[in-house]
Design a protein around this motif. Sequence first.
Motif, PDB file in Angstrom:
ATOM      1  N   GLU A 161       0.581  -1.238  -0.026  1.00  0.00           N
ATOM      2  CA  GLU A 161      -0.265  -0.037  -0.057  1.00  0.00           C
ATOM      3  C   GLU A 161       0.397   1.381  -0.486  1.00  0.00           C
ATOM      4  N   TRP A 162       1.042   1.520  -0.712  1.00  0.00           N
ATOM      5  CA  TRP A 162       1.435   2.928  -1.301  1.00  0.00           C
ATOM      6  C   TRP A 162       0.902   4.130   0.792  1.00  0.00           C
ATOM      7  N   ALA A 163       2.604   4.711   0.893  1.00  0.00           N
ATOM      8  CA  ALA A 163       1.746   5.744   2.033  1.00  0.00           C
ATOM      9  C   ALA A 163       2.826   6.351   1.240  1.00  0.00           C
ATOM     10  N   MET A 164       2.005   8.239   2.604  1.00  0.00           N
ATOM     11  CA  MET A 164       3.052   9.120   1.815  1.00  0.00           C
ATOM     12  C   MET A 164       4.757   9.731   2.749  1.00  0.00           C
ATOM     13  N   ASN A 165       5.715   8.799   2.817  1.00  0.00           N
ATOM     14  CA  ASN A 165       6.610   8.949   3.183  1.00  0.00           C
ATOM     15  C   ASN A 165       7.344   9.104   2.539  1.00  0.00           C
ATOM     16  N   GLU A 192      13.432   6.496  -2.133  1.00  0.00           N
ATOM     17  CA  GLU A 192      15.113   7.312  -2.758  1.00  0.00           C
ATOM     18  C   GLU A 192      14.914   8.809  -2.654  1.00  0.00           C
ATOM     19  N   LYS A 193      14.041   9.320  -1.947  1.00  0.00           N
ATOM     20  CA  LYS A 193      14.350  10.911  -1.736  1.00  0.00           C
ATOM     21  C   LYS A 193      14.806  10.876   0.118  1.00  0.00           C
ATOM     22  N   GLY A 194      14.619   9.169   0.344  1.00  0.00           N
ATOM     23  CA  GLY A 194      15.744   9.228   2.126  1.00  0.00           C
ATOM     24  C   GLY A 194      16.686   9.166   1.690  1.00  0.00           C
ATOM     25  N   ASP A 227      -4.105  10.130  15.579  1.00  0.00           N
ATOM     26  CA  ASP A 227      -3.795   8.877  15.080  1.00  0.00           C
ATOM     27  C   ASP A 227      -2.024   8.429  14.064  1.00  0.00           C
ATOM     28  N   TYR A 228      -2.321   9.222  13.577  1.00  0.00           N
ATOM     29  CA  TYR A 228      -0.535   9.222  12.910  1.00  0.00           C
ATOM     30  C   TYR A 228       0.818   9.634  14.394  1.00  0.00           C
ATOM     31  N   ALA A 229       0.129   9.791  15.144  1.00  0.00           N
ATOM     32  CA  ALA A 229       1.414   9.763  16.528  1.00  0.00           C
ATOM     33  C   ALA A 229       1.123   8.869  17.067  1.00  0.00           C
ATOM     34  N   MET A 276      11.155  19.808   6.975  1.00  0.00           N
ATOM     35  CA  MET A 276       9.459  20.021   6.581  1.00  0.00           C
ATOM     36  C   MET A 276       8.476  19.307   6.156  1.00  0.00           C
ATOM     37  N   ASP A 277       7.919  18.282   6.104  1.00  0.00           N
ATOM     38  CA  ASP A 277       7.242  17.791   5.174  1.00  0.00           C
ATOM     39  C   ASP A 277       5.503  17.158   5.711  1.00  0.00           C
ATOM     40  N   HIS A 278       4.934  18.241   6.621  1.00  0.00           N
ATOM     41  CA  HIS A 278       3.541  18.292   6.944  1.00  0.00           C
ATOM     42  C   HIS A 278       2.959  19.079   5.819  1.00  0.00           C
ATOM     43  N   TRP A 279       1.696  20.082   6.302  1.00  0.00           N
ATOM     44  CA  TRP A 279       0.940  20.838   5.181  1.00  0.00           C
ATOM     45  C   TRP A 279       1.401  21.529   4.422  1.00  0.00           C
ATOM     46  N   LYS A 280       1.419  21.249   3.255  1.00  0.00           N
ATOM     47  CA  LYS A 280       2.408  21.693   2.385  1.00  0.00           C
ATOM     48  C   LYS A 280       2.140  23.933   2.241  1.00  0.00           C
ATOM     49  N   ASP A 281       0.775  23.719   2.722  1.00  0.00           N
ATOM     50  CA  ASP A 281       0.630  25.556   2.835  1.00  0.00           C
ATOM     51  C   ASP A 281       0.802  26.321   3.928  1.00  0.00           C
ATOM     52  N   ALA A 286      12.755  20.594   2.398  1.00  0.00           N
ATOM     53  CA  ALA A 286      10.803  20.687   2.136  1.00  0.00           C
ATOM     54  C   ALA A 286      11.550  19.428   1.605  1.00  0.00           C
ATOM     55  N   ASP A 287      10.280  18.852   1.784  1.00  0.00           N
ATOM     56  CA  ASP A 287      10.112  17.413   0.995  1.00  0.00           C
ATOM     57  C   ASP A 287       8.695  18.077   0.147  1.00  0.00           C
ATOM     58  N   ASN A 288       8.663  17.998  -0.854  1.00  0.00           N
ATOM     59  CA  ASN A 288       7.435  17.227  -2.057  1.00  0.00           C
ATOM     60  C   ASN A 288       7.351  19.486  -2.344  1.00  0.00           C
ATOM     61  N   VAL A 289       8.424  19.657  -2.770  1.00  0.00           N
ATOM     62  CA  VAL A 289       7.615  21.314  -3.106  1.00  0.00           C
ATOM     63  C   VAL A 289       7.435  20.971  -4.560  1.00  0.00           C
ATOM     64  N   ILE A 290       7.548  20.215  -5.329  1.00  0.00           N
ATOM     65  CA  ILE A 290       6.575  19.403  -6.152  1.00  0.00           C
ATOM     66  C   ILE A 290       5.647  19.476  -6.443  1.00  0.00           C
ATOM     67  N   CYS A 291       5.889  18.068  -5.453  1.00  0.00           N
ATOM     68  CA  CYS A 291       4.339  17.283  -5.756  1.00  0.00           C
ATOM     69  C   CYS A 291       4.363  17.125  -4.070  1.00  0.00           C
ATOM     70  N   PRO A 292       3.033  17.275  -3.833  1.00  0.00           N
ATOM     71  CA  PRO A 292       2.351  18.156  -4.339  1.00  0.00           C
ATOM     72  C   PRO A 292       1.844  19.498  -4.765  1.00  0.00           C
ATOM     73  N   GLY A 293       3.419  19.847  -3.735  1.00  0.00           N
ATOM     74  CA  GLY A 293       4.132  21.437  -4.255  1.00  0.00           C
ATOM     75  C   GLY A 293       3.891  22.529  -3.084  1.00  0.00           C
ATOM     76  N   HIS A 338      11.515  11.874  -7.396  1.00  0.00           N
ATOM     77  CA  HIS A 338      10.940  11.330  -8.056  1.00  0.00           C
ATOM     78  C   HIS A 338       9.542  11.316  -6.306  1.00  0.00           C
ATOM     79  N   LEU A 339       8.182  11.108  -7.051  1.00  0.00           N
ATOM     80  CA  LEU A 339       7.411  11.215  -5.353  1.00  0.00           C
ATOM     81  C   LEU A 339       8.028   9.754  -4.687  1.00  0.00           C
ATOM     82  N   GLU A 340       7.391   9.380  -3.587  1.00  0.00           N
ATOM     83  CA  GLU A 340       7.872   8.460  -3.251  1.00  0.00           C
ATOM     84  C   GLU A 340       7.047   6.728  -3.685  1.00  0.00           C
TER      85      GLU A 340
HETATM   86  C1  LIG Z   1      -2.939  14.788   5.693  1.00  0.00           C
HETATM   87  N1  LIG Z   1      -1.812  14.999   6.690  1.00  0.00           N
HETATM   88  C2  LIG Z   1      -0.946  14.817   7.295  1.00  0.00           C
HETATM   89  N2  LIG Z   1       0.154  15.240   6.981  1.00  0.00           N
HETATM   90  C3  LIG Z   1      -0.025  15.419   5.825  1.00  0.00           C
HETATM   91  C4  LIG Z   1       1.311  16.574   4.718  1.00  0.00           C
HETATM   92  N3  LIG Z   1       2.061  15.459   3.618  1.00  0.00           N
HETATM   93  C5  LIG Z   1       1.508  15.752   2.296  1.00  0.00           C
HETATM   94  O1  LIG Z   1       0.381  15.833   2.977  1.00  0.00           O
HETATM   95  C6  LIG Z   1       2.048  14.677   1.301  1.00  0.00           C
HETATM   96  C7  LIG Z   1       1.284  14.425   0.142  1.00  0.00           C
HETATM   97  C8  LIG Z   1       1.864  13.879  -0.556  1.00  0.00           C
HETATM   98  C9  LIG Z   1       1.062  13.106  -1.365  1.00  0.00           C
HETATM   99  C10 LIG Z   1       0.149  12.894  -1.372  1.00  0.00           C
HETATM  100  C11 LIG Z   1      -1.286  12.364  -2.335  1.00  0.00           C
HETATM  101  C12 LIG Z   1      -0.345  13.329  -4.009  1.00  0.00           C
HETATM  102  F1  LIG Z   1      -1.481  12.057  -4.788  1.00  0.00           F
HETATM  103  C13 LIG Z   1       1.138  12.720  -4.426  1.00  0.00           C
HETATM  104  C14 LIG Z   1       1.891  13.550  -3.142  1.00  0.00           C
HETATM  105  C15 LIG Z   1       3.665  12.719  -0.559  1.00  0.00           C
HETATM  106  C16 LIG Z   1       4.034  13.532   0.793  1.00  0.00           C
HETATM  107  O2  LIG Z   1       4.743  13.141   0.612  1.00  0.00           O
HETATM  108  C17 LIG Z   1       3.385  14.278   1.700  1.00  0.00           C
HETATM  109  O3  LIG Z   1       4.382  14.849   2.722  1.00  0.00           O
HETATM  110  C18 LIG Z   1      -0.744  14.991   5.247  1.00  0.00           C
END
Ligand SMILES: Cn1cnc(CNC(=O)c2cc(-c3ccc(F)cc3)cc(O)c2O)c1
Length: 214
Positions: free
Chosen positions: A37-41, A45-47, A94-96, A140-145, A168-175, A197-199
């Motif tokens: 299962e994909w998860a947003m770690n 590669e970026k690791g 829940d994540y914590a 930085m890997d939390h809410w991108k905004d 900072a992670d994800n500067v392109i995706c989600p950006g 690349h996106l994980e």
């Molecule tokens: C719910 N939530 C609690 N913390 C957060 C902050 N992290 C992200 O939002 C985050 C999202 C993605 C991602 C998700 C869907 C997609 F299609 C492409 C990329 C990847 C990441 O590496 C991230 O860090 C979100």
Amino acid sequence: TQSTRPQRLLGAVQKNATRGDPRSVVKAIDEFCRHKEWAMNVGDEKGCILDSVVSELNPATVLELGTYCGYSTVRIASLLPPHAKLITLEFNPDYAKIACQVIAWAGLEDKIQLVEGSSAEWIPKMKEHFGVKMLDLVFMDHWKDDYLPDTKLLEDCGLLRKGSVLLADNVICPGSPDYLKYVRRSPRYKSQYFRSHLEYTKAEDGLEKSVFLG
Ligand SMILES: Cn1cnc(CNC(=O)c2cc(-c3ccc(F)cc3)cc(O)c2O)c1
Ligand SMILES: [Mg+2]
């Protein structure tokens, strides 16, 4: 009742990783996310880029914004020198709860302080509550905004010194376009993009490393 993805990720760690062996925890999560299962770690590669930044910097004090399941928390902490400390903030309870157990399985409780709450609430409390003087590295890997407002908050709270690194992670995706513009334009940062690349996928993503110039 149905389990959640973070719960299934924790199960994979407890099944496949060796207690007290952080690298086996990292490997078990990467295997699970690549094959089950994909998860947003931040992922493998970026690791590797994260590992090289941490190893080169040898930070004494690290702040991670966005713990999720603790993958990058464990990855970073496994590379820190003996008395170094990592504080990680996670907004989602829940994540914590899952991250706490992943960190325990890795045997890294002594290096890591997991705090449940918002960055906006806890960044101003860093000095008084955790005895933090300065931050050597912020991952930085939390809410991108929140990347940009939290960067300004870190500056205003006097937590960055000449040489502090923001990664900072994800500067392109989600950006995080506003953050990227800010650190790349500001004369107070020396910024560098590490293309990756996106994980666990072929989509482009990358890490932005920004050194605070004081
Ligand atoms: C719910 N939530 C609690 N913390 C957060 C902050 N992290 C992200 O939002 C985050 C999202 C993605 C991602 C998700 C869907 C997609 F299609 C492409 C990329 C990847 C990441 O590496 C991230 O860090 C979100
Ligand atoms: Mg991320």
